[in-house]
Design a protein around this motif. Sequence first.
Motif, PDB file in Angstrom:
ATOM      1  N   LEU A 113       0.811  -1.216   0.000  1.00  0.00           N
ATOM      2  CA  LEU A 113       0.000   0.000   0.000  1.00  0.00           C
ATOM      3  C   LEU A 113       0.847   1.271   0.000  1.00  0.00           C
ATOM      4  CD1 LEU A 113      -2.728  -1.035   2.615  1.00  0.00           C
ATOM      5  CD2 LEU A 113      -2.840  -1.204   0.120  1.00  0.00           C
TER       6      LEU A 113
ATOM      7  N   ALA B  21      -7.398   5.868   5.146  1.00  0.00           N
ATOM      8  CA  ALA B  21      -7.415   5.159   3.865  1.00  0.00           C
ATOM      9  C   ALA B  21      -6.724   3.803   3.965  1.00  0.00           C
ATOM     10  CB  ALA B  21      -6.755   6.013   2.785  1.00  0.00           C
ATOM     11  N   THR B  22      -5.621   3.742   4.704  1.00  0.00           N
ATOM     12  CA  THR B  22      -4.912   2.467   4.841  1.00  0.00           C
ATOM     13  C   THR B  22      -5.763   1.443   5.578  1.00  0.00           C
ATOM     14  OG1 THR B  22      -2.736   3.535   4.802  1.00  0.00           O
ATOM     15  CG2 THR B  22      -2.875   1.368   5.843  1.00  0.00           C
TER      16      THR B  22
ATOM     17  N   ALA C 140      -8.437   0.140   3.238  1.00  0.00           N
ATOM     18  CA  ALA C 140      -7.856  -0.753   2.222  1.00  0.00           C
ATOM     19  C   ALA C 140      -7.559  -2.127   2.813  1.00  0.00           C
ATOM     20  CB  ALA C 140      -6.589  -0.129   1.642  1.00  0.00           C
TER      21      ALA C 140
ATOM     22  N   THR D 256     -10.827  -3.989   3.416  1.00  0.00           N
ATOM     23  CA  THR D 256     -11.397  -4.500   2.170  1.00  0.00           C
ATOM     24  C   THR D 256     -10.708  -5.788   1.743  1.00  0.00           C
ATOM     25  OG1 THR D 256     -11.942  -2.237   1.473  1.00  0.00           O
ATOM     26  CG2 THR D 256     -11.875  -3.934  -0.241  1.00  0.00           C
TER      27      THR D 256
ATOM     28  N   HIS E 200     -13.258   2.411  -2.500  1.00  0.00           N
ATOM     29  CA  HIS E 200     -12.244   1.360  -2.369  1.00  0.00           C
ATOM     30  C   HIS E 200     -12.642   0.109  -3.149  1.00  0.00           C
ATOM     31  CE1 HIS E 200      -9.257   2.758   0.719  1.00  0.00           C
ATOM     32  NE2 HIS E 200     -10.172   3.716   0.822  1.00  0.00           N
TER      33      HIS E 200
ATOM     34  N   PHE F 136      -7.891   3.213  -3.541  1.00  0.00           N
ATOM     35  CA  PHE F 136      -7.558   3.057  -2.133  1.00  0.00           C
ATOM     36  C   PHE F 136      -6.882   4.293  -1.547  1.00  0.00           C
ATOM     37  CE2 PHE F 136      -3.748   1.745  -4.297  1.00  0.00           C
ATOM     38  CZ  PHE F 136      -2.705   2.131  -3.474  1.00  0.00           C
TER      39      PHE F 136
END
Length: 556
Positions: A150, A414-415, A418, A421, A471, A476
Amino acid sequence: MDTTGPLAPGLSELLGQSTHSGTRAPRARDKNMLSSTAAAQTLASVIKPCYGPHGRQKFLVTARGETVCTGYAAAILRALELEHPAAWLLREAAQTQAESRGDGTAFVVLLAGALLEQAELLLRAGLPRPQLREAYATAAAEVLATLPSLVVRSLGPLEHPYWALYTVMNTNTLSQTDFLTKLVDRACWATRDLDGTFNPERIGVCTLRGATLEDSCLLPGLAVAGKPCGQVTRVLTGARVALFACPFGPASPNARVTARLSSTDELTKFRKGREQLVENQVTQLVAMNINVAVVLGEIDEKTLTRADRSGIMVVQTKSRKEMGYLSEVLGTPLLPYLIPPLVPGKCQKVYGRELGESLAVVFEWDSPSTPALTLVLRGATTEGLQGAKQAAYQGIDTYFQLCQDPRLLPGAGATEIALATILSEKGRKLEGPSGPVFLAFAKALRSLPEALAENAGLAVADVMAEIHGAHQAGNFLTGVGEEGIINVSQEQVWDTLMAKAQGIRVVTDVVLQLVTVDEVVVAKKSPAQQQDLNSDFKKAKKCPSLMRKNIFGMNK
């Protein structure tokens, strides 16, 4: 809108058992484990409102009666007096994160609380502890293995760190984060070595009340709050320093000692003895070539006059912490008596510096292992200065981490989205207990951007639905902003890979320990301890206003 997606069949069946009337009741040992979970969740609920750049602050009343206003998670955890061992364990884990990485303290507490909440649901549904522990460890390993994929940015060797430091320092809810970040950026850039390495010990931080944060500045060397007291106000070469945690001179005249004198001869002898003592004290310093004396105590005028004649610069300071730091940097002890040290501290020069209405004393070296710059912070209140100081140290620690590993992850939640998900997609395909646990781990990760949205005053369900859709579409880099979802790359919001990875490792360790706890055993207090507790309770009853909120079932 539910953004977690459909549940795996295994999890649906397990949770379905708890909805029937015939569900088994938790055993006594399970109840003890669940009480540990409740303690950790309560601690997380205290920290949650302070999470993120829009987090709120708290007024803390410490055990000493001191009032502190802060939104810094590490400071709040230090001030709390905890009783439950699970809360103690979680605080220790969060403090480990703060000491090793300088950032991610709230992340550790919140993620651990969310994971334990999911563990409680799985245990109530009938998942055995050994399988839960093994599946949690597998999910954590999957998260750590996914993190490097990522990474989207890296700090270049010739790139100023401002944009990478701002995100970390902005979590302290300062009014002038941009200005302070630029100062820290300049300090880090100026003190880095030619080969690109960086030693955080080369930057000192000094706080002086007065003026505003915009009046903060950088000074060469190590600056401390203090003032030169005599006629010698600077030593410009070959400074040899002694540190004293006592009055500079004979015992204070306010001491509770009475000299019983019956004649004028005895009075004359007493005065001569006092003058001789002053003479001997200064002579001993001169014999060891001491030309700077830093004092944490009162200054005797006659002793100061004798020191002026001997060319000794006398500096008075009121901060024991700064004296301790000086002792460490100079390599000389902090002495309780006015006697010369066996090994005096050495530096190039010492001089006073006026900063508006405040005074600072600067110590300068040429050695690369000593402080090269001091960030002098100004402010109207002690609490505001403490928050600025914590933000500055976070920025310095972040730059140190980036010099070791320059990789950066998307910030603003955001991390976490991600990772959730990815875990959800794998969890739906797994059979056995791993599938439900992967989904539970993913839900715990989603609780962090939910906290960011809640603290920003956004509609959590709507924001999480938008982020989840983005996402799922492969974007992502979508995170939580001030007014809704944002592109973290455009807004320059980042997290360091080292801090995030270390935080997940710390959380995994503490959660795996707590999910295997089956009983809380409290040793019986001794009669003396019980008597002390009873006396404290009686004092509290006499002063109801001093009784504080009960967090874990005991008065703090």
